[in-house]
Design a protein around this motif. Structure first.
Motif, PDB file in Angstrom:
ATOM      1  N   PRO A  56       0.625  -1.410  -0.053  1.00 26.02           N
ATOM      2  CA  PRO A  56      -0.076  -0.090  -0.067  1.00 26.02           C
ATOM      3  C   PRO A  56       0.921   1.366   0.049  1.00 26.02           C
ATOM      4  O   PRO A  56       0.450   2.331  -0.417  1.00 26.02           O
ATOM      5  CB  PRO A  56      -0.654  -0.155   1.227  1.00 26.02           C
ATOM      6  CG  PRO A  56      -0.109  -1.066   2.099  1.00 26.02           C
ATOM      7  CD  PRO A  56       0.735  -2.005   1.262  1.00 26.02           C
ATOM      8  N   HIS A  57       2.031   1.174   0.453  1.00 31.42           N
ATOM      9  CA  HIS A  57       2.882   2.340   0.589  1.00 31.42           C
ATOM     10  C   HIS A  57       3.550   2.776  -1.004  1.00 31.42           C
ATOM     11  O   HIS A  57       3.725   3.796  -1.167  1.00 31.42           O
ATOM     12  CB  HIS A  57       4.215   1.997   1.401  1.00 31.42           C
ATOM     13  CG  HIS A  57       3.775   1.841   2.741  1.00 31.42           C
ATOM     14  ND1 HIS A  57       3.514   2.748   3.606  1.00 31.42           N
ATOM     15  CD2 HIS A  57       3.954   0.773   3.489  1.00 31.42           C
ATOM     16  CE1 HIS A  57       3.133   2.126   4.885  1.00 31.42           C
ATOM     17  NE2 HIS A  57       3.435   0.832   4.751  1.00 31.42           N
ATOM     18  N   VAL A  58       3.318   1.575  -1.915  1.00 34.21           N
ATOM     19  CA  VAL A  58       3.966   1.665  -3.223  1.00 34.21           C
ATOM     20  C   VAL A  58       2.960   1.810  -4.366  1.00 34.21           C
ATOM     21  O   VAL A  58       3.080   2.734  -5.082  1.00 34.21           O
ATOM     22  CB  VAL A  58       4.920   0.530  -3.498  1.00 34.21           C
ATOM     23  CG1 VAL A  58       5.489   0.741  -4.940  1.00 34.21           C
ATOM     24  CG2 VAL A  58       6.334   0.505  -2.567  1.00 34.21           C
ATOM     25  N   ASN A  59       1.866   1.093  -3.907  1.00 33.40           N
ATOM     26  CA  ASN A  59       0.948   1.119  -5.196  1.00 33.40           C
ATOM     27  C   ASN A  59       0.035   2.169  -5.173  1.00 33.40           C
ATOM     28  O   ASN A  59      -0.788   2.459  -5.935  1.00 33.40           O
ATOM     29  CB  ASN A  59       0.185  -0.331  -4.909  1.00 33.40           C
ATOM     30  CG  ASN A  59      -0.592  -0.596  -3.933  1.00 33.40           C
ATOM     31  OD1 ASN A  59      -1.011   0.528  -3.197  1.00 33.40           O
ATOM     32  ND2 ASN A  59      -0.829  -1.825  -3.662  1.00 33.40           N
ATOM     33  N   GLY A  60       0.007   3.340  -4.238  1.00 33.95           N
ATOM     34  CA  GLY A  60      -0.467   4.743  -4.435  1.00 33.95           C
ATOM     35  C   GLY A  60       0.250   5.553  -5.175  1.00 33.95           C
ATOM     36  O   GLY A  60      -0.117   6.737  -5.467  1.00 33.95           O
ATOM     37  N   GLY A  61       1.669   5.130  -5.644  1.00 32.01           N
ATOM     38  CA  GLY A  61       2.465   6.008  -6.305  1.00 32.01           C
ATOM     39  C   GLY A  61       3.123   6.837  -5.340  1.00 32.01           C
ATOM     40  O   GLY A  61       3.202   6.632  -4.189  1.00 32.01           O
ATOM     41  N   LEU A  62       3.945   8.021  -5.837  1.00 28.09           N
ATOM     42  CA  LEU A  62       4.881   8.742  -5.220  1.00 28.09           C
ATOM     43  C   LEU A  62       3.985  10.024  -4.481  1.00 28.09           C
ATOM     44  O   LEU A  62       3.397  10.712  -5.121  1.00 28.09           O
ATOM     45  CB  LEU A  62       5.769   9.514  -6.358  1.00 28.09           C
ATOM     46  CG  LEU A  62       6.877  10.045  -5.646  1.00 28.09           C
ATOM     47  CD1 LEU A  62       7.690   9.201  -4.961  1.00 28.09           C
ATOM     48  CD2 LEU A  62       7.724  10.649  -6.795  1.00 28.09           C
ATOM     49  N   THR A  63       3.850   9.691  -3.310  1.00 32.17           N
ATOM     50  CA  THR A  63       3.360  10.764  -2.318  1.00 32.17           C
ATOM     51  C   THR A  63       4.159  11.245  -1.130  1.00 32.17           C
ATOM     52  O   THR A  63       5.112  10.470  -1.045  1.00 32.17           O
ATOM     53  CB  THR A  63       2.020  10.205  -1.648  1.00 32.17           C
ATOM     54  OG1 THR A  63       2.346   8.871  -0.914  1.00 32.17           O
ATOM     55  CG2 THR A  63       1.174   9.641  -2.782  1.00 32.17           C
ATOM     56  N   TRP A  64       3.991  12.074  -0.467  1.00 32.76           N
ATOM     57  CA  TRP A  64       4.787  12.619   0.580  1.00 32.76           C
ATOM     58  C   TRP A  64       4.824  11.827   1.647  1.00 32.76           C
ATOM     59  O   TRP A  64       5.622  11.304   2.273  1.00 32.76           O
ATOM     60  CB  TRP A  64       4.275  14.094   1.000  1.00 32.76           C
ATOM     61  CG  TRP A  64       4.924  14.611   2.116  1.00 32.76           C
ATOM     62  CD1 TRP A  64       4.624  14.666   3.559  1.00 32.76           C
ATOM     63  CD2 TRP A  64       6.300  14.885   2.552  1.00 32.76           C
ATOM     64  NE1 TRP A  64       5.362  15.173   4.389  1.00 32.76           N
ATOM     65  CE2 TRP A  64       6.543  15.045   3.514  1.00 32.76           C
ATOM     66  CE3 TRP A  64       7.279  14.657   1.666  1.00 32.76           C
ATOM     67  CZ2 TRP A  64       7.729  15.409   4.314  1.00 32.76           C
ATOM     68  CZ3 TRP A  64       8.641  14.628   1.824  1.00 32.76           C
ATOM     69  CH2 TRP A  64       8.896  15.587   3.280  1.00 32.76           C
ATOM     70  N   ALA A  65       3.537  10.982   1.892  1.00 28.97           N
ATOM     71  CA  ALA A  65       3.535   9.952   2.817  1.00 28.97           C
ATOM     72  C   ALA A  65       4.373   8.575   2.524  1.00 28.97           C
ATOM     73  O   ALA A  65       5.168   8.108   3.349  1.00 28.97           O
ATOM     74  CB  ALA A  65       1.982   9.547   3.238  1.00 28.97           C
ATOM     75  N   GLY A  66       4.251   8.300   1.318  1.00 31.03           N
ATOM     76  CA  GLY A  66       5.195   7.231   0.749  1.00 31.03           C
ATOM     77  C   GLY A  66       6.560   7.667   0.755  1.00 31.03           C
ATOM     78  O   GLY A  66       7.581   6.747   1.191  1.00 31.03           O
ATOM     79  N   PHE A  71      11.975   6.321   3.913  1.00 34.04           N
ATOM     80  CA  PHE A  71      13.137   6.749   4.532  1.00 34.04           C
ATOM     81  C   PHE A  71      12.932   6.141   5.808  1.00 34.04           C
ATOM     82  O   PHE A  71      13.858   6.222   6.522  1.00 34.04           O
ATOM     83  CB  PHE A  71      13.373   8.215   4.409  1.00 34.04           C
ATOM     84  CG  PHE A  71      14.271   8.669   2.973  1.00 34.04           C
ATOM     85  CD1 PHE A  71      15.382   8.674   3.069  1.00 34.04           C
ATOM     86  CD2 PHE A  71      13.213   9.107   2.008  1.00 34.04           C
ATOM     87  CE1 PHE A  71      16.071   9.042   1.968  1.00 34.04           C
ATOM     88  CE2 PHE A  71      13.728   9.488   0.963  1.00 34.04           C
ATOM     89  CZ  PHE A  71      15.232   9.392   0.735  1.00 34.04           C
ATOM     90  N   THR A  72      11.810   6.088   6.548  1.00 38.11           N
ATOM     91  CA  THR A  72      11.673   5.705   7.654  1.00 38.11           C
ATOM     92  C   THR A  72      11.285   4.172   7.944  1.00 38.11           C
ATOM     93  O   THR A  72      11.382   3.590   9.176  1.00 38.11           O
ATOM     94  CB  THR A  72      10.671   6.471   8.724  1.00 38.11           C
ATOM     95  OG1 THR A  72       9.375   6.625   8.012  1.00 38.11           O
ATOM     96  CG2 THR A  72      11.081   8.087   8.550  1.00 38.11           C
ATOM     97  N   GLY A  73      11.146   3.581   7.319  1.00 36.76           N
ATOM     98  CA  GLY A  73      10.471   2.089   7.260  1.00 36.76           C
ATOM     99  C   GLY A  73      11.188   1.070   6.532  1.00 36.76           C
ATOM    100  O   GLY A  73      12.380   1.426   6.158  1.00 36.76           O
ATOM    101  N   VAL A  74      10.892  -0.207   6.762  1.00 44.35           N
ATOM    102  CA  VAL A  74      11.719  -1.144   6.489  1.00 44.35           C
ATOM    103  C   VAL A  74      10.922  -1.927   5.291  1.00 44.35           C
ATOM    104  O   VAL A  74       9.571  -2.076   5.623  1.00 44.35           O
ATOM    105  CB  VAL A  74      11.945  -2.277   7.387  1.00 44.35           C
ATOM    106  CG1 VAL A  74      12.617  -3.397   6.906  1.00 44.35           C
ATOM    107  CG2 VAL A  74      12.648  -1.722   8.615  1.00 44.35           C
ATOM    108  N   HIS A  75      11.350  -2.086   4.131  1.00 43.76           N
ATOM    109  CA  HIS A  75      10.491  -2.787   3.141  1.00 43.76           C
ATOM    110  C   HIS A  75      11.103  -3.956   2.677  1.00 43.76           C
ATOM    111  O   HIS A  75      12.329  -4.106   2.323  1.00 43.76           O
ATOM    112  CB  HIS A  75      10.834  -1.781   1.865  1.00 43.76           C
ATOM    113  CG  HIS A  75      10.097  -1.975   0.598  1.00 43.76           C
ATOM    114  ND1 HIS A  75      10.250  -1.308  -0.470  1.00 43.76           N
ATOM    115  CD2 HIS A  75       9.142  -2.841   0.409  1.00 43.76           C
ATOM    116  CE1 HIS A  75       9.448  -1.755  -1.435  1.00 43.76           C
ATOM    117  NE2 HIS A  75       8.791  -2.820  -0.838  1.00 43.76           N
ATOM    118  N   VAL A  76      10.183  -4.999   3.020  1.00 46.12           N
ATOM    119  CA  VAL A  76      10.699  -6.462   2.807  1.00 46.12           C
ATOM    120  C   VAL A  76      12.008  -6.798   3.242  1.00 46.12           C
ATOM    121  O   VAL A  76      12.892  -7.284   2.594  1.00 46.12           O
ATOM    122  CB  VAL A  76      10.663  -6.832   1.224  1.00 46.12           C
ATOM    123  CG1 VAL A  76      10.620  -8.347   0.977  1.00 46.12           C
ATOM    124  CG2 VAL A  76       9.386  -6.107   0.594  1.00 46.12           C
TER     125      VAL A  76
END
Length: 608
Positions: A56-66, A71-76
């Protein structure tokens, strides 16, 4: 990318062939010829949902929340914010249409081929061997996985920064100054934020100091080596920090296997074996697979000893010829050093090795080959013709093999059917094929695949989860629950298995236990949309529409492409008298699939 006076290069520009620009265009053309077919390929079920389609962080496209999450989360199991942002950008540009994501991978790979040529030619002044290395890099079948697999865009992005950092280092060596060094440091940082495998760059720069930069020439070795090592300390510090951060992220994600699962002896044995197998596959790139099961402690002692002796022998030979052919030692060192982070001493996942791990290391082997051929061809009759013949004699067959290998990545059925044909005991391939059988309603076929896979590697992730889905599809909920519990014994925080187990209990009418499992799924993964959706539906069934609404809203926000989430949310909002919100949800569902049966029903209820 020209560096003056870096080394005395008798090869120079004597080739008298095509200009560097024409050769650069040839590299791009080779990439397009091999990988242009990818524009017709689909996503695959192996990590693409986690990286792009279902994230959900990626498939919404490039957003400020994304951006904040990147930069603050762990991705896979990794912290690679630039890779996450690259996937988001692809979604913003192309949505979830696979061709656009594959196109960007093709572009990055072509750029890397051109960068390899330009950087090596700039460092050495030799056009033909630089082109040969770049061409082999561009078309070798072992590199197909890094290009054809959307999830592995991190290889492509980090390698681009790797080459740019080496280019900047060459500028630093010739011009000096803190600004030039800062450029190297910045590009290394960008590479590390794309994929931590580039942690080895500072050590590889020490190798390049030996050849081709020749910074040890006519100087005391010990003092020069110490000075050059000290020079790399800021870079080493950055790599060390990135390595520790990666280890923490992978441990937090549960990806690092403990010594009780794969003992240290088995890791060393597999590392030696894999180093040699990569070399074999470099020469004979057939039977490639997206997944090679880890052999554990089953490798014969004779095989392990033979691999060790071969690797030591090559190292000794390269050292013996270090003065006459320094590129042999430099190329071999490049290969070994860049493989270290992924050789399996710290085991992440269950694979023995992976084709994608060779994307950078094989450059070292190609360097050793190309510069050896270059020296041997010097002064021979029809030298230019021989160079062209040898280059294209290697490039053409490898391109054909790579084209065939890339075609295997068309979709799940093609890729993992090929993997099963290559290695019938490939449990990971069996699981993914079985997942597709379950989606198609062929539950008995899925069970047959999974029961066979269970015999070869029962601890394969999702094996029992998928087997549970197959039994649930046949209505055998008790057996499905037993399978889910087996999955949870290996992975207690497996959100999908927890949610599926809740579904099985709900199917038996035990809504209390079902709700508890849904809650556990949400706690295990706060971004798991199905957990919220299932718990919301359960509350609707219990008559608690007000309690269901925030859960269904969260599910729709996390999986905005799932039409059922919007339908369920709209229906609950309509029941609560929130017509305006219900109409908005219905319109979101209509934008996804206006002909879907539940969408049509909701439109009718709302009078749209």
């Amino acid at each position: 990318m020209e560096y003056a006076n870096l080394m005395d290069n008798p090869a120079g520009e004597r080739e008298g062939g095509a200009s560097p620009r024409v050769l650069g265009v040839c590299l791009v053309a080779l990439a397009v010829l091999v990988y242009g077919q990818m524009l017709g390929h689909d996503f695959v079920s192996f990590d693409d949902p986690a990286y792009v389609v279902g994230n959900p962080h990626v498939n919404g496209g490039l957003t400020w929340a994304g951006v904040q999450w990147a930069f603050t989360g762990v991705h896979v199991g990794n912290w690679h914010p630039l890779t996450s942002l690259a996937h988001m950008l692809d979604v913003s540009l192309f949505g979830l249409r696979p061709w656009g994501h594959h196109l960007m991978s093709l572009v990055l790979h072509a750029i890397n081929g051109v960068l390899a040529f330009g950087v090596l030619r700039g460092l050495t002044g030799a056009t033909w061997p630089s082109f040969l290395v770049a061409a082999l890099f561009t078309v070798h079948p072992l590199h197909v996985e890094s290009v054809a697999w959307v999830s592995i865009k991190k290889d492509l992005l980090s390698t681009a920064f790797w080459w740019l950092a080496i280019w900047a280092y060459g500028r630093y060596v010739t011009s000096g100054g803190w600004r030039a060094y800062a450029g190297v440091l910045a590009l290394l940082a960008l590479g590390l934020m794309s994929k931590p495998m580039v942690v080895t760059l500072p050590v590889v720069l020490l190798v390049l100091d030996f050849w081709p930069l020749n910074r040890y020439a006519d100087k005391p070795f010990a003092g020069t080596a110490l000075r050059l090592a000290v020079e790399k300390l800021p870079l080493l510090g950055l790599s060390l920090a990135a390595g520790l951060l990666t280890l923490w992220a992978q441990r937090a994600d549960g990806a690092v296997r403990s010594l009780s699962v794969i003992p240290i002896g088995a890791r060393i044995e597999n590392a030696l074996h894999s180093c040699v197998l990569y070399l074999v596959q470099t020469v004979q790139p057939v039977g490639l697979s997206p997944y090679y099961p880890h052999p554990g402690e089953s490798l014969p002692l004779g095989v392990v000893l033979g691999c060790g002796v071969l690797l030591v022998s090559i190292t000794v030979m390269a050292a013996v010829f270090a003065r006459r052919a320094p590129w042999l030692l430099a190329g071999w060192a490049w290969y070994g050093i860049t493989l270290l982070p992924v050789i399996g001493l710290i085991t992440v996942g269950d694979q023995a090795r992976a084709d994608r791990y060779t994307y950078l290391p094989l450059v070292g082997i190609f360097i050793a080959l190309a510069w050896t051929l270059d020296r041997e061809l010097q002064g021979l009759p029809r030298e230019t013709l021989l160079r062209r013949g040898i280059a294209w004699g290697l490039i053409v067959p490898l391109s054909l093999l790579a084209f065939v290998q890339a075609s295997q990545w068309r979709d799940d059925a093609t890729l993992f059917g090929h993997a099963m044909a290559t290695a019938p005991d490939n449990a990971m391939a069996a699981v993914i094929l079985a997942q597709n059988e379950v989606k198609a309603g062929r539950f008995q076929e899925a069970i047959a695949l999974l029961e066979a896979a269970e015999k070869s590697y029962p601890r394969t992730r999702n094996l029992y989860n998928t087997l549970g889905l197959a039994h649930a599809g046949l209505g055998d909920f008790p057996r499905a629950i037993a399978c889910y519990e087996k999955e949870l014994a290996y992975a207690p925080d497996h959100a999908s298995a927890l949610s599926n187990c809740g579904n099985a209990y709900a199917g038996m009418g035990d809504t209390g236990t079902a709700g508890a499992y849904y809650q556990r799924a949400i706690e295990a993964d706060p971004f798991y949309a199905d957990g919220y959706a299932n718990l919301g539906v359960l509350k609707v069934m219990a008559g608690d529409a007000a309690g269901a609404e925030p859960l269904l809203a969260r599910a729709a926000a996390l999986a905005p492409g799932d039409v059922v989430n919007w339908v369920n949310l709209g229906a609950v909002q309509e029941a609560l008298g929130k017509r305006e919100a219900a109409v908005a949800s219905c319109r979101r569902a209509m934008a996804i699939d206006p002909a879907q049966e539940k969408v049509v029903a909701l439109r009718g209820a709302l009078g749209l």
